[in-house]
Design a protein around this motif. Structure first.
Motif, PDB file in Angstrom:
ATOM      1  N   GLU A   1      44.078  34.037  40.977  1.00  0.00           N
ATOM      2  CA  GLU A   1      43.746  33.669  42.348  1.00  0.00           C
ATOM      3  C   GLU A   1      44.947  33.118  43.112  1.00  0.00           C
ATOM      4  O   GLU A   1      44.973  33.149  44.327  1.00  0.00           O
ATOM      5  CB  GLU A   1      42.599  32.647  42.359  1.00  0.00           C
TER       6      GLU A   1
ATOM      7  N   LEU B   1      38.420  36.437  45.590  1.00  0.00           N
ATOM      8  CA  LEU B   1      37.006  36.643  45.336  1.00  0.00           C
ATOM      9  C   LEU B   1      36.243  35.490  45.978  1.00  0.00           C
ATOM     10  O   LEU B   1      36.443  34.331  45.618  1.00  0.00           O
ATOM     11  CB  LEU B   1      36.746  36.708  43.831  1.00  0.00           C
ATOM     12  N   GLN B   2      35.387  35.790  46.933  1.00  0.00           N
ATOM     13  CA  GLN B   2      34.699  34.747  47.690  1.00  0.00           C
ATOM     14  C   GLN B   2      33.659  34.009  46.859  1.00  0.00           C
ATOM     15  O   GLN B   2      33.482  32.809  47.010  1.00  0.00           O
ATOM     16  CB  GLN B   2      34.061  35.347  48.950  1.00  0.00           C
ATOM     17  N   ASP B   3      32.956  34.712  46.002  1.00  0.00           N
ATOM     18  CA  ASP B   3      31.961  34.088  45.133  1.00  0.00           C
ATOM     19  C   ASP B   3      32.457  34.247  43.702  1.00  0.00           C
ATOM     20  O   ASP B   3      32.329  35.317  43.115  1.00  0.00           O
ATOM     21  CB  ASP B   3      30.602  34.757  45.312  1.00  0.00           C
ATOM     22  N   THR B   4      33.023  33.190  43.144  1.00  0.00           N
ATOM     23  CA  THR B   4      33.639  33.288  41.823  1.00  0.00           C
ATOM     24  C   THR B   4      32.631  33.640  40.729  1.00  0.00           C
ATOM     25  O   THR B   4      33.031  34.127  39.680  1.00  0.00           O
ATOM     26  CB  THR B   4      34.373  31.987  41.452  1.00  0.00           C
ATOM     27  N   ARG B   5      31.339  33.439  40.991  1.00  0.00           N
ATOM     28  CA  ARG B   5      30.331  33.841  40.007  1.00  0.00           C
ATOM     29  C   ARG B   5      30.317  35.355  39.823  1.00  0.00           C
ATOM     30  O   ARG B   5      29.914  35.853  38.772  1.00  0.00           O
ATOM     31  CB  ARG B   5      28.944  33.358  40.423  1.00  0.00           C
ATOM     32  N   ALA B   6      30.784  36.080  40.823  1.00  0.00           N
ATOM     33  CA  ALA B   6      30.802  37.545  40.751  1.00  0.00           C
ATOM     34  C   ALA B   6      31.862  38.045  39.771  1.00  0.00           C
ATOM     35  O   ALA B   6      31.835  39.207  39.381  1.00  0.00           O
ATOM     36  CB  ALA B   6      31.055  38.135  42.135  1.00  0.00           C
ATOM     37  N   ARG B   7      32.751  37.174  39.348  1.00  0.00           N
ATOM     38  CA  ARG B   7      33.836  37.575  38.437  1.00  0.00           C
ATOM     39  C   ARG B   7      33.302  38.201  37.148  1.00  0.00           C
ATOM     40  O   ARG B   7      33.855  39.171  36.651  1.00  0.00           O
ATOM     41  CB  ARG B   7      34.700  36.359  38.119  1.00  0.00           C
TER      42      ARG B   7
ATOM     43  N   HIS C   1      30.038  39.231  36.781  1.00  0.00           N
ATOM     44  CA  HIS C   1      28.847  40.040  37.058  1.00  0.00           C
ATOM     45  C   HIS C   1      29.123  41.485  36.635  1.00  0.00           C
ATOM     46  O   HIS C   1      30.035  42.121  37.137  1.00  0.00           O
ATOM     47  CB  HIS C   1      28.497  39.980  38.544  1.00  0.00           C
TER      48      HIS C   1
ATOM     49  N   ASN D   1      33.136  41.180  47.748  1.00  0.00           N
ATOM     50  CA  ASN D   1      33.180  40.350  48.953  1.00  0.00           C
ATOM     51  C   ASN D   1      32.374  40.940  50.102  1.00  0.00           C
ATOM     52  O   ASN D   1      31.893  40.210  50.968  1.00  0.00           O
ATOM     53  CB  ASN D   1      34.629  40.135  49.411  1.00  0.00           C
TER      54      ASN D   1
END
Length: 115
Positions: free
Chosen positions: A11, A19-25, A27, A109
């Motif tokens: 990052e 990545l705006q929503d780090t939880r998506a990393r 996913h 995003n």
């Protein structure tokens, strides 16, 4: 360096999309759907990488995190390469994997990451 340090290093790179929503990393999405979406956009090199990056973790799905770990693995292999040809091949692979990660981050995003 642990997984948190890897994420921080990734990052911190100014040229990479954030990545705006780090939880998506982590996913996971269908590997086949990612490959199909890349091919539809004419991104054949990234589609090739998506076909095998992170496949040891999960053959059927793919996450941004898997691609990032793959990039880190290629970076290590580059450091251990014995010939210029090997370094060049790995550099090409790393670049395509980084572009795949950027595209997946952009899709995440904008809500377009394939299911």
């Amino acid at each position: 360096m642990g997984a948190g340090g890897d994420a921080a290093r990734w990052e911190a790179q100014p040229w990479r999309l954030q990545l705006q929503d780090t939880r998506a990393r982590e996913h996971r999405v269908s590997r086949a759907a990612v490959v199909a979406a890349l091919l539809a956009e004419g991104c054949t090199a990234e589609a090739d990488v998506a076909g095998f990056a992170g496949a040891l973790e999960d053959r059927g799905s793919l996450s941004i995190g898997q691609v990032l770990r793959f990039v880190d693995g290629v970076r290590v292999r580059m450091a251990l390469a014995c010939t210029d040809d090997e370094v060049l091949q790995l550099a090409y692979l790393r670049r395509n994997a980084e572009e795949l990660a950027e595209r997946m981050i952009d899709w995440a995003n904008t809500g377009r990451l394939p299911a």
